[in-house]
Design a protein around this motif. Structure first.
Motif, PDB file in Angstrom:
ATOM      1  N   SER B 143       1.260  21.268  32.142  1.00  0.00           N
ATOM      2  CA  SER B 143       0.371  22.336  31.657  1.00  0.00           C
ATOM      3  C   SER B 143       1.077  23.269  30.673  1.00  0.00           C
ATOM      4  CB  SER B 143      -0.160  23.153  32.841  1.00  0.00           C
ATOM      5  OG  SER B 143       0.850  24.003  33.334  1.00  0.00           O
ATOM      6  N   ALA B 144       2.431  23.252  30.651  1.00  0.00           N
ATOM      7  CA  ALA B 144       3.177  24.152  29.764  1.00  0.00           C
ATOM      8  C   ALA B 144       2.841  23.890  28.302  1.00  0.00           C
ATOM      9  CB  ALA B 144       4.669  23.985  30.005  1.00  0.00           C
ATOM     10  N   ASN B 145       2.453  22.650  27.990  1.00  0.00           N
ATOM     11  CA  ASN B 145       2.131  22.310  26.601  1.00  0.00           C
ATOM     12  C   ASN B 145       0.637  22.348  26.319  1.00  0.00           C
ATOM     13  OD1 ASN B 145       4.845  21.821  25.948  1.00  0.00           O
ATOM     14  ND2 ASN B 145       4.731  19.792  26.887  1.00  0.00           N
ATOM     15  N   SER B 146      -0.134  22.831  27.281  1.00  0.00           N
ATOM     16  CA  SER B 146      -1.592  22.819  27.095  1.00  0.00           C
ATOM     17  C   SER B 146      -2.038  23.989  26.216  1.00  0.00           C
ATOM     18  CB  SER B 146      -2.291  22.879  28.452  1.00  0.00           C
ATOM     19  OG  SER B 146      -1.958  24.081  29.100  1.00  0.00           O
ATOM     20  N   VAL B 147      -3.206  23.840  25.632  1.00  0.00           N
ATOM     21  CA  VAL B 147      -3.789  24.885  24.784  1.00  0.00           C
ATOM     22  C   VAL B 147      -5.203  25.162  25.292  1.00  0.00           C
ATOM     23  CG1 VAL B 147      -2.434  24.321  22.726  1.00  0.00           C
ATOM     24  CG2 VAL B 147      -4.598  23.147  23.143  1.00  0.00           C
ATOM     25  N   PRO B 148      -5.824  26.283  24.872  1.00  0.00           N
ATOM     26  CA  PRO B 148      -7.193  26.558  25.339  1.00  0.00           C
ATOM     27  C   PRO B 148      -8.116  25.363  25.093  1.00  0.00           C
ATOM     28  CG  PRO B 148      -6.333  28.442  24.170  1.00  0.00           C
ATOM     29  CD  PRO B 148      -5.310  27.365  24.022  1.00  0.00           C
ATOM     30  N   GLY B 149      -8.898  25.033  26.148  1.00  0.00           N
ATOM     31  CA  GLY B 149      -9.784  23.870  26.063  1.00  0.00           C
ATOM     32  C   GLY B 149      -9.257  22.696  26.862  1.00  0.00           C
ATOM     33  N   ASP B 150      -7.925  22.700  27.113  1.00  0.00           N
ATOM     34  CA  ASP B 150      -7.357  21.642  27.944  1.00  0.00           C
ATOM     35  C   ASP B 150      -7.658  21.920  29.419  1.00  0.00           C
ATOM     36  OD1 ASP B 150      -6.383  20.562  25.687  1.00  0.00           O
ATOM     37  OD2 ASP B 150      -4.281  21.124  26.023  1.00  0.00           O
ATOM     38  N   ILE B 151      -7.693  20.827  30.203  1.00  0.00           N
ATOM     39  CA  ILE B 151      -7.996  20.978  31.642  1.00  0.00           C
ATOM     40  C   ILE B 151      -6.924  21.823  32.330  1.00  0.00           C
ATOM     41  CG2 ILE B 151      -8.274  19.713  33.821  1.00  0.00           C
ATOM     42  CD1 ILE B 151      -9.293  17.352  32.119  1.00  0.00           C
ATOM     43  N   LEU B 152      -5.679  21.623  31.913  1.00  0.00           N
ATOM     44  CA  LEU B 152      -4.579  22.281  32.617  1.00  0.00           C
ATOM     45  C   LEU B 152      -4.268  23.690  32.087  1.00  0.00           C
ATOM     46  CD1 LEU B 152      -2.125  19.266  33.062  1.00  0.00           C
ATOM     47  CD2 LEU B 152      -3.479  20.375  34.822  1.00  0.00           C
ATOM     48  N   TYR B 153      -5.012  24.133  31.084  1.00  0.00           N
ATOM     49  CA  TYR B 153      -4.695  25.464  30.521  1.00  0.00           C
ATOM     50  C   TYR B 153      -4.863  26.590  31.547  1.00  0.00           C
ATOM     51  CZ  TYR B 153      -4.312  29.290  27.216  1.00  0.00           C
ATOM     52  OH  TYR B 153      -3.897  30.430  26.574  1.00  0.00           O
ATOM     53  N   PRO B 154      -5.942  26.580  32.366  1.00  0.00           N
ATOM     54  CA  PRO B 154      -6.050  27.629  33.395  1.00  0.00           C
ATOM     55  C   PRO B 154      -4.844  27.634  34.341  1.00  0.00           C
ATOM     56  CG  PRO B 154      -8.132  26.481  33.170  1.00  0.00           C
ATOM     57  CD  PRO B 154      -7.141  25.726  32.349  1.00  0.00           C
ATOM     58  N   LEU B 155      -4.290  26.419  34.614  1.00  0.00           N
ATOM     59  CA  LEU B 155      -3.112  26.341  35.486  1.00  0.00           C
ATOM     60  C   LEU B 155      -1.916  27.018  34.812  1.00  0.00           C
ATOM     61  CD1 LEU B 155      -1.770  25.214  38.072  1.00  0.00           C
ATOM     62  CD2 LEU B 155      -1.259  23.135  36.784  1.00  0.00           C
TER      63      LEU B 155
END
Lengths: 187, 315
Positions: B143-155
């Motif tokens: 999730s560290a590499n996620s951006v808004p819109g990704d599933i893991l971004y809230p995590l």
């Protein structure tokens, strides 16, 4: 005539069965102890040796433990049906139905029961004659006269009407009598 | 006729069981005596056969097998549920267990079996816990590499909140805020490259986190200047990045980027002034404090920033 030895009331049995279904190991053990002798006798008249009867009875106990959660209806009928299926499997595996009781079994009984050879041979003949009956006749004779159930109870256990059980009982006794008559050379 | 004989035979058997003799039963049905008498004699003979009973060894053996089966079932259930075993199921029971003690070969209720089941469930519990943490750690890392819109971004955001909540000193919190501000900038660039749109909420968060970093109270004086220098560096970096991405932003959003660049610019000037003042204060303090006296530790009290005009959208 002896009457059926009922060491557990229906209510007690129901409670033990419910506990056993809830994985109460003590109840499962008690259930097995309670039914072991009944199932053994039921099987004994339909197989060829004491060892086979004991092995099959143990297998019935294990099957009961495994299948208990799915058990429905009359418990007695269910457990005797399991035993009956095990006997069928036993004969299917062996594909032979021997009529000879081993000499070892006879000697074992003589030592255990302290009876004369003549008496034993007569009783053995009767037992062997029962083993010549059809499967449903054996069931009715063993449940009615060996286990001591009345006709209505036997009907519940074998899943037939009381009238059908009476008919099977009459035919079974007639067949046994004819066997004796032929053996004694009266016919 | 046949039906009647079957019923009569059955009735006679019942009567004999109640204590009547065969002859007494047949007295009422003399016409059937020839047929029924031998059958009733045979029935009595069968009932009087000695009951074959299983040997005690056979019963013990069956109970041992039964115990093993129950033990297997219990262990399997414990492992599948991965919970600490219920003592009700595995502890020795009074009646049946007591009778089993006499048969020394019976092992189901033995202490060893209990330990075995317990050990298995402990292992299962440890394994489940390990797997759970492994999955959570993997998700957090990804999730560290996620951006808004990704599933893991809230995590990712939740992980940041937890980190912030678990940091107790003000300097640590301020550093985290700078770190979060930097992350929002990276996300902003990523989103812009992917969708060619400016995510204004990320831009706002970036500026807010940097502002909040400076507003952290109770920062020791010796660390305040370090924090100011870091913030100045981050601010300058953010200004440069914003200037670089400005041409890629749609014309309608460029005004927003310009405002943000202005804010960064004002902050840089403000912080440079702050650093100069602090340097001057320290210089004056050293000049007036006697050599033998240890200077009192001061707490950093940041001065309020004055946000430039045209930045209302960020408030």
């Amino acid at each position: 005539m002896k009457s059926k030895a009922k060491d557990l009331t229906d209510e007690e049995l129901h409670q033990i069965v419910e506990k056993a279904k809830a994985k109460d190991n003590r109840a499962l053990g008690r259930l097995c102890e309670h039914f072991y002798s009944k199932i053994y006798r039921f099987i004994y008249y339909r197989v060829n040796s004491i060892e086979d009867a004991e092995d099959l009875t143990s297998e019935v106990c294990l099957r009961v433990v495994k299948s208990l959660p799915e058990q429905k209806g009359l418990f007695y009928a269910w457990i005797f049906r399991i035993a009956s299926n095990m006997i069928t499997d036993y004969y299917r595996r062996r594909a032979v139905r021997s009529n000879v009781t081993s000499t070892g079994d006879l000697i074992e009984e003589m030592v255990d029961e302290k009876r004369t050879t003549g008496e034993l041979l007569e009783q053995q003949e009767l037992r062997q004659a029962i083993k010549h009956l059809t499967e449903e006749q054996q069931q009715v004779i063993v449940l009615k006269f060996i286990e001591g159930y009345d006709t209505d109870e036997v009907a519940d256990l074998v899943g037939k009407s009381a009238g059908a059980v009476r008919a099977i009982q009459f035919r079974a006794l007639t067949v046994l009598r004819n066997m004796y008559v032929r053996k004694d050379g009266k016919s | 006729m046949e039906q009647n004989i079957e019923l009569l035979l059955d009735n006679c058997i019942d009567e004999i069981r109640k204590g009547k003799s065969i002859d007494e039963c047949l007295a009422d049905y003399p016409q059937y005596e020839d047929v029924l008498k031998p059958l009733l004699q045979l029935a009595v003979q069968i009932e009087n056969l000695p009951q074959p009973n299983p040997s005690s060894e056979a019963l013990s053996s069956a109970l041992i097998n039964l115990g093993k089966e129950m033990e297997r079932n219990t262990a399997a259930a414990e492992i599948s549920e991965a919970i600490v075993p219920s003592q009700r199921d595995v502890l020795p029971q009074k009646g049946f267990a007591a009778s089993m003690k006499k048969r020394k070969t019976f092992s189901f209720f033995s202490e060893g079996s209990f330990r075995n089941v317990f050990r298995k469930s402990k292992l299962a519990w440890a394994l489940s816990t390990f797997l759970f943490f492994a999955v959570v750690l993997s998700a957090v890392t990804v999730s560290a590499n996620s951006v808004p819109g990704d599933i893991l971004y809230p995590l990712k955001l939740a992980t940041e909140k937890v980190k912030f909540f678990l940091t107790f000193d003000s300097y640590g919190k301020a550093e985290l805020r700078l770190n979060f501000s930097d992350k929002r900038l990276n996300e902003l660039v990523e989103v812009l490259q992917q969708s060619k749109t400016l995510d204004t909420s990320l831009l706002k968060d970036m500026l807010d986190e940097a502002k909040l970093a400076l507003e952290e109270n109770e920062i020791p004086v010796e660390k305040a200047s370090i924090l100011t220098a870091k913030l100045n560096h981050v601010n300058a970096y953010q200004k440069t990045v914003l200037e670089n991405i400005r041409p890629e932003v749609q014309a309608t959003d460029r005004k927003i980027v310009d405002d943000a660049i202005n804010v960064c610019d004002m902050r840089s000037r403000w912080m440079r002034r702050m650093m100069n003042e602090e340097y001057q204060e320290q210089y004056d303090e050293q000049d007036t404090t006697p050599q033998s006296q240890t200077p009192n530790r001061k707490r950093h009290q940041p001065k309020r920033m004055q946000w430039g005009e045209g930045c209302d959208w960020m408030r």
